[in-house]
Design a protein around this motif. Structure first.
Motif, short mmCIF file in Angstrom:
data_model
loop_
_atom_site.label_atom_id
_atom_site.label_comp_id
_atom_site.label_asym_id
_atom_site.label_seq_id
_atom_site.Cartn_x
_atom_site.Cartn_y
_atom_site.Cartn_z
N LEU A 1 -43.99 -10.33 24.11
CA LEU A 1 -43.91 -9.05 24.83
C LEU A 1 -45.06 -8.10 24.51
O LEU A 1 -45.55 -7.40 25.40
CB LEU A 1 -42.56 -8.38 24.55
N LEU A 2 -45.51 -8.05 23.26
CA LEU A 2 -46.60 -7.14 22.92
C LEU A 2 -47.93 -7.54 23.59
O LEU A 2 -48.54 -6.72 24.28
CB LEU A 2 -46.78 -7.03 21.40
N PRO A 3 -48.39 -8.78 23.42
CA PRO A 3 -49.67 -9.12 24.06
C PRO A 3 -49.61 -9.11 25.58
O PRO A 3 -50.51 -8.59 26.24
CB PRO A 3 -50.00 -10.51 23.51
N LEU A 4 -48.56 -9.68 26.17
CA LEU A 4 -48.48 -9.71 27.63
C LEU A 4 -48.29 -8.31 28.20
O LEU A 4 -48.87 -7.95 29.24
CB LEU A 4 -47.33 -10.63 28.08
N GLY A 5 -47.51 -7.48 27.50
CA GLY A 5 -47.33 -6.10 27.95
C GLY A 5 -48.62 -5.31 27.88
O GLY A 5 -48.93 -4.51 28.78
#
Length: 452
Positions: A391-395
């Motif tokens: 979730l952090l990198p894709l977000g």
């Protein structure tokens, strides 16, 4: 309803930095730095923070400040009619819930250990085996862990229920000021220990033998990962504070100050830990062992160790709880925006949801110890994998593309918002850095995370 705002610029900076400053600053940064060439790693980390972390931070803050809304409605206010960028807002909210499902448990560990030092569970001269048993006994007791988790959730929800200025901002000012004082006091004390020189040299003096043994590419990858994850970007944890901030200063200037505070705490943590470990001849382990077994062994063997141990875990409690209240504020604000709830209703409903959702993590070390939902990981590590590696990198990639491409908000709109106020400006040439270099870096982090 008029949008709430921070009472002061200092309040915004301390709350935002408090969200970024967390367990990883103390638990992960020093060890990774020491194992990846010391000062050389720190130098690469600082470069990566400026090149990668700071720009994405300004984008998340920019969406919040321009829209004056939380994640989903922030996208809706800025996206072109008919586009679907706002779908990411729902995933961001999900990421905040997922983060709280395990972060409240770990924050509870810190509070538990603070009280253990205060009440005398740890005594002078305890063996490393006895220190380790305290940790394993805590993990084996779901009632003990559940109690401290529940106290953390209740305290976080209570602070946020009072209001942005009277609750979150006021408490964060006191807590972050105390945190900064504590970390300086603890570091000064570590400098007085017999092994301080060796510990600091291991930590901050560039060690090219280490760089060669680890591999330059691996050192750069580790620095890039740390610079990215330290700011908790991609799940709108920072976007919400952009929606509360003033337009008096540019986003690059404010972002640089947040990064500066976050980095100060990370580097100072190493100046506390390494001299202490070298002075008492203990191995510098990574992760929970470092915080809950290695360091208590150090404290119980030093003069006044009970006091120093209590102060260290008070510092750790403040570092973790500052993130808890920041993310709970994000969750509550989203519910208030989306469903028209009052702050009190948002606090009660989300307090109950977070409390119930955090129970599996508490049980993951005892009742559910045989349950490994993702790739052999236990419950906490599985939840952390979903947040940190997916979730952090894709977000962050979504925020980046939204701000720099013509299909999203667009670079010129982002640039105009980012440059409003006094301070450093986003230059036009940076568009190509943002459109070409940063996506490649973020996708690299994503791939490394999946493989890890």
């Amino acid at each position: 309803m008029e949008r709430e705002s921070f009472k002061s610029r200092l309040g915004f900076l301390l709350v935002s930095a408090g969200c970024a400053i967390g367990i990883g600053n103390v638990w992960r940064f020093p060890f990774v730095a020491g194992q990846n060439g010391g000062g050389f790693f720190v130098l690469i980390y600082l470069i990566m923070l400026v090149v990668l972390g700071l720009p994405v931070l300004t984008m998340e803050l920019g969406v919040g400040r321009a829209s004056r809304k939380s994640a989903v409605l922030g996208y809706k206010a800025l996206e072109k009619p008919g586009s679907k960028w706002h779908i990411h807002g729902w995933f961001a909210i999900l990421g905040c819930y997922l983060l709280m499902m395990y972060y409240t448990t770990v924050s509870g560990w810190m509070l538990d250990y603070f009280f253990k030092f205060v009440t005398g569970t740890f005594t002078h001269g305890m063996s490393s085996e006895a220190n380790a048993k305290v940790f394993t006994d805590m993990l084996a007791d779901p009632v003990e862990m559940g109690l401290w988790m529940a106290i953390t959730v209740a305290a976080g929800v209570l602070v946020c229920s009072i209001g942005l200025r009277k609750g979150l901002e006021r408490v964060s000012k006191v807590m972050m000021t105390a945190l900064l004082v504590l970390i300086v006091v603890l570091a000064i004390h570590s400098f007085t220990l017999s092994g301080a020189r060796e510990g600091i040299a291991f930590y901050l003096v560039p060690n090219m033998d280490n760089v060669r043994s680890v591999g330059l590419g691996n050192v750069i990858a580790a620095a890039m990962n740390q610079a990215f994850f330290t700011l908790s970007l991609g799940i709108s944890a920072m976007e919400i504070f952009g929606s509360y901030m003033s337009k008096d200063h540019t986003l690059l200037s404010e972002g640089a100050r947040i990064c500066g505070l976050d980095t100060f705490v990370a580097i100072m943590a190493g100046l506390i830990i390494f001299p202490a470990c070298f002075s008492y001849g203990v191995e510098v382990d990574s992760g929970p062992n470092l915080i809950f077994i290695t360091l208590p062994s150090v404290f119980t063997n030093m003069a006044g160790g009970r006091v120093w141990g209590a102060l260290f875990f008070l510092f750790m409690t403040f570092a973790s709880f500052s993130t808890v209240i920041a993310v709970i504020e994000n969750i509550m604000s989203s519910c208030m925006d989306l469903f028209g709830w009052s702050r009190k209703k948002a606090a009660v409903v989300n307090g109950a949801l977070i409390l119930i959702a955090s129970i599996p993590c508490v049980l993951g070390y005892n009742v559910l110890s045989g349950f490994h939902p993702i790739g052999g990981r236990d419950v906490l590590d599985s939840e952390d994998f979903l947040v940190s590696s997916i979730l952090l990198p894709l977000g962050s990639l979504v925020y980046l593309l939204f701000c720099v491409t013509r299909w999203g908000w667009g670079f010129k709109n982002y640039q105009a918002e980012a440059n409003t106020g006094k301070g450093m400006k986003v230059a036009g040439w940076m568009r190509w850095l943002f459109m070409i270099v940063l996506p490649i870096m973020i996708l690299s982090i994503f791939v490394i995370g999946l493989m890890g």
